[in-house]
Motif scaffolding. Structure first.
Motif, mmCIF file in Angstrom:
data_model
loop_
_atom_site.group_PDB
_atom_site.id
_atom_site.type_symbol
_atom_site.label_atom_id
_atom_site.label_comp_id
_atom_site.label_asym_id
_atom_site.label_seq_id
_atom_site.Cartn_x
_atom_site.Cartn_y
_atom_site.Cartn_z
ATOM 1 N N SER A 126 0.616 -0.938 0.116
ATOM 2 C CA SER A 126 -0.231 0.040 0.113
ATOM 3 C C SER A 126 0.769 1.224 -0.128
ATOM 4 C CB SER A 126 -1.156 0.200 1.501
ATOM 5 O OG SER A 126 -1.312 -0.906 1.115
ATOM 6 N N VAL A 127 1.867 0.967 1.329
ATOM 7 C CA VAL A 127 2.779 2.064 1.050
ATOM 8 C C VAL A 127 3.405 2.892 -0.685
ATOM 9 C CG1 VAL A 127 5.403 3.783 1.879
ATOM 10 C CG2 VAL A 127 2.750 2.618 2.964
ATOM 11 N N ASP A 128 4.097 1.373 -1.491
ATOM 12 C CA ASP A 128 4.568 1.919 -2.406
ATOM 13 C C ASP A 128 3.475 2.438 -3.457
ATOM 14 O OD1 ASP A 128 6.845 1.068 -2.634
ATOM 15 O OD2 ASP A 128 6.973 -1.279 -2.551
ATOM 16 N N LEU A 129 2.340 2.103 -3.615
ATOM 17 C CA LEU A 129 1.137 2.253 -4.444
ATOM 18 C C LEU A 129 0.705 3.475 -4.157
ATOM 19 C CD1 LEU A 129 -1.061 -0.462 -4.512
ATOM 20 C CD2 LEU A 129 0.702 -0.645 -6.386
ATOM 21 N N ILE A 130 0.636 4.063 -3.047
ATOM 22 C CA ILE A 130 0.186 5.204 -2.756
ATOM 23 C C ILE A 130 1.473 6.074 -3.150
ATOM 24 C CG2 ILE A 130 -0.639 6.883 -0.832
ATOM 25 C CD1 ILE A 130 -1.356 4.753 0.773
ATOM 26 N N GLY A 131 2.913 5.792 -2.856
ATOM 27 C CA GLY A 131 3.544 6.922 -2.941
ATOM 28 C C GLY A 131 3.989 7.012 -4.436
ATOM 29 N N SER A 132 3.272 5.839 -5.294
ATOM 30 C CA SER A 132 3.486 6.150 -6.622
ATOM 31 C C SER A 132 3.231 7.134 -7.751
ATOM 32 C CB SER A 132 3.903 3.992 -7.300
ATOM 33 O OG SER A 132 3.948 4.554 -8.472
ATOM 34 N N GLY A 133 1.466 6.219 -6.798
ATOM 35 C CA GLY A 133 0.803 7.434 -6.905
ATOM 36 C C GLY A 133 0.677 8.972 -7.327
ATOM 37 N N VAL A 134 0.841 9.506 -5.661
ATOM 38 C CA VAL A 134 1.753 10.264 -5.736
ATOM 39 C C VAL A 134 2.189 10.898 -6.580
ATOM 40 C CG1 VAL A 134 2.495 12.205 -3.558
ATOM 41 C CG2 VAL A 134 0.451 10.240 -3.405
ATOM 42 N N LEU A 135 4.019 10.502 -7.083
ATOM 43 C CA LEU A 135 4.353 11.047 -7.688
ATOM 44 C C LEU A 135 4.135 10.877 -9.059
ATOM 45 C CD1 LEU A 135 7.506 9.382 -6.567
ATOM 46 C CD2 LEU A 135 7.072 11.583 -5.941
ATOM 47 N N SER A 136 3.234 10.355 -9.444
ATOM 48 C CA SER A 136 2.060 10.431 -10.929
ATOM 49 C C SER A 136 0.977 11.408 -10.971
ATOM 50 C CB SER A 136 1.629 8.726 -11.521
ATOM 51 O OG SER A 136 0.173 8.806 -10.137
ATOM 52 N N GLN A 137 0.886 12.328 -10.241
ATOM 53 C CA GLN A 137 -0.320 13.298 -10.084
ATOM 54 C C GLN A 137 0.607 14.306 -10.410
ATOM 55 O OE1 GLN A 137 -3.829 12.243 -10.553
ATOM 56 N NE2 GLN A 137 -3.712 10.557 -11.015
ATOM 57 N N VAL A 138 1.426 14.412 -9.398
ATOM 58 C CA VAL A 138 2.322 16.246 -9.617
ATOM 59 C C VAL A 138 3.736 15.752 -10.469
ATOM 60 C CG1 VAL A 138 1.218 15.708 -6.688
ATOM 61 C CG2 VAL A 138 3.772 15.215 -7.220
ATOM 62 N N THR A 139 3.747 14.766 -10.798
ATOM 63 C CA THR A 139 5.035 14.914 -11.699
ATOM 64 C C THR A 139 5.021 15.171 -12.939
ATOM 65 O OG1 THR A 139 5.735 12.490 -11.738
ATOM 66 C CG2 THR A 139 6.837 14.356 -10.571
ATOM 67 N N SER A 140 5.871 15.865 -14.557
ATOM 68 C CA SER A 140 5.404 15.284 -15.862
ATOM 69 C C SER A 140 6.636 15.006 -16.670
ATOM 70 C CB SER A 140 4.681 16.442 -16.329
ATOM 71 O OG SER A 140 5.470 17.494 -16.077
ATOM 72 N N GLN A 141 5.959 13.881 -17.443
ATOM 73 C CA GLN A 141 7.741 13.456 -18.006
ATOM 74 C C GLN A 141 8.038 15.224 -19.082
ATOM 75 O OE1 GLN A 141 7.119 9.635 -19.195
ATOM 76 N NE2 GLN A 141 6.540 8.778 -16.981
ATOM 77 N N VAL A 142 7.078 15.717 -19.644
ATOM 78 C CA VAL A 142 7.519 16.014 -21.090
ATOM 79 C C VAL A 142 5.795 17.573 -21.043
ATOM 80 C CG1 VAL A 142 7.794 14.861 -22.563
ATOM 81 C CG2 VAL A 142 6.141 14.730 -23.202
ATOM 82 N N GLY A 143 7.010 18.733 -20.934
ATOM 83 C CA GLY A 143 6.060 19.730 -20.304
ATOM 84 C C GLY A 143 4.942 19.992 -19.858
ATOM 85 N N GLY A 144 3.687 19.409 -19.811
ATOM 86 C CA GLY A 144 2.541 19.578 -18.673
ATOM 87 C C GLY A 144 2.715 21.128 -18.240
ATOM 88 N N LYS A 145 1.416 20.227 -17.352
ATOM 89 C CA LYS A 145 1.889 21.885 -16.844
ATOM 90 C C LYS A 145 2.356 22.675 -15.375
ATOM 91 C CE LYS A 145 -3.189 20.421 -15.881
ATOM 92 N NZ LYS A 145 -5.201 20.345 -15.024
ATOM 93 N N LYS A 146 2.468 24.095 -15.632
ATOM 94 C CA LYS A 146 3.463 24.888 -14.797
ATOM 95 C C LYS A 146 3.821 24.024 -13.505
ATOM 96 C CE LYS A 146 5.304 29.141 -14.516
ATOM 97 N NZ LYS A 146 5.017 31.137 -14.109
ATOM 98 N N GLU A 147 2.468 23.746 -13.071
ATOM 99 C CA GLU A 147 2.550 24.016 -11.424
ATOM 100 C C GLU A 147 3.393 22.355 -11.194
ATOM 101 O OE1 GLU A 147 -1.442 22.758 -12.125
ATOM 102 O OE2 GLU A 147 -0.172 24.692 -13.052
#
Length: 367
Positions: A272-293
């Motif tokens: 659960s900790v692994d899945l939550i941590g990975s989900g959080v990172l995928s929501q707030v990071t972008s690989q190419v461009g994306g939203k400014k924030e």
């Protein structure tokens, strides 16, 4: 020590090949997974620490020229993390031998807590950048660019094809090695040093240019307050995701210590900790461009995200999942293939190593 450093840097391909061979041979040591493992594990730990020290010497080689004043020496966090990871199996084996199966988890928890402290210190020291390979590889732009020197022909730099795992060459390729440091030395065996030295007149021009060129300004690393001020909630969630990834092994050990290795509670909680941590990172990071924030990920950080997802495969060899669903199938396969010449022997050896490694927390922790 300076003479040894110079020799390692001048013969790094030879040194890394010997280290890879030595680390591979340690798996063939007698009684590796028997009741007297301390000797073989001590040999493995010593080889591992020597390898980590040599890697640190190679990675911290000074550049050919300095554009400014030398930077102050910082604490070698990657080397410390590598040394701790090499020692933890020896600590587990020795603790079980001298204090028993139940009390060994106290020592494992102490090792994991030490690693958490060092990794959190590294996270803060790096300006809250993502840890690469669990902190064993510095996430530093200058370090990533200078880790593998380019070939130079007639004074013009040309990129090499093979570089250290996790680093990018000039063409954007990333030969990430998920099998660890022991096999990466084989991939680096083909790297060559400079083929043709610079002409004398070009060296004089470069030396004069280095003297005239003003020193580069010192770039301040972002602090927690500046990240929160600039990125807001995405920045806070990014740091929280990294903290979850760093502390997950310690949480896993503490719950094993309380409920036992055969309980499903530590297994599900760690997942659960692994899945939550990975989900959080995928929501707030972008690989190419994306939203400014959003937090933009560099190419090595994108590879690190993929590596962390591959580590989820360790849940297949962690108890109680392994004992209930995997082990019996492996033993049946071994019995079926046992009469077949060569194949039966290799299958038996693979099953023996897998079952033996599975009994050690430090081989399946995935930290």
């Amino acid at each position: 020590m300076e003479a040894y450093k110079r020799w390692v840097r001048e013969n790094k391909e030879y040194v890394q090949s010997l280290e890879s061979l030595a680390n591979g041979l340690t798996w063939l040591l007698p009684e590796r997974f028997s009741t007297s493992e301390i000797g073989p594990e001590a040999v493995t730990a010593i080889f591992g620490i020597i390898t980590a020290i040599n890697e640190h010497i190679i990675e911290t080689a000074p550049p050919p020229k300095h554009a400014g004043p030398a930077e102050p020496n910082s604490f070698p966090y990657p080397l410390c993390i590598s040394a701790l990871k090499e020692l933890e199996t020896l600590v587990e084996v020795a603790a079980e031998d001298y204090f028993g199966e139940k009390k060994k988890w106290n020592f494992i928890a102490l090792m994991e807590a030490t690693k958490v402290i060092v990794k959190l210190a590294l996270l803060r020291s790096s300006g809250y950048k993502m840890l690469l390979l669990g902190g064993e590889t510095p996430n530093d732009e200058k370090h990533l660019k200078s880790s593998t020197p380019p070939h130079e022909i007639d004074g013009f730099a040309k990129p090499v094809g093979n570089q250290r795992p996790g680093y990018l060459n000039n063409y954007g390729q990333n030969p990430w090695n998920l099998e660890g440091r022991a096999l990466s030395a084989l991939n680096r065996f083909g790297e060559n040093a400079r083929t043709v030295s610079n002409p004398a007149w070009l060296r004089r021009v470069q030396h004069q240019h280095a003297i005239i060129e003003p020193p580069s300004p010192v770039v301040e690393r972002p602090t927690l307050s500046t990240i929160l001020a600039e990125k807001g909630l995405p920045g806070a969630l990014f740091i929280a995701g990294e903290v979850l990834f760093i502390t997950r092994p310690l949480i896993y050990v503490l719950f094993i210590r309380k409920y036992g290795i055969r309980s499903w509670i530590p297994w599900f909680l760690s997942l659960s900790v692994d899945l939550i941590g990975s989900g959080v990172l995928s929501q707030v990071t972008s690989q190419v461009g994306g939203k400014k924030e959003k937090i933009h990920l560099s190419a090595p950080e994108q590879q690190e995200i993929k590596r962390r997802k591959v580590l989820w495969a360790f849940y297949l060899v962690r108890d109680p999942f392994f004992t209930k669903y995997i082990r019996q199938r492996l033993e049946r396969t071994e019995k079926v293939l046992e009469p077949v010449p060569a194949i039966g022997f290799l299958t038996g050896k693979i099953v023996e190593l897998l079952v033996g490694a599975q009994t050690r927390y430090t081989y399946t922790s995935g930290s």
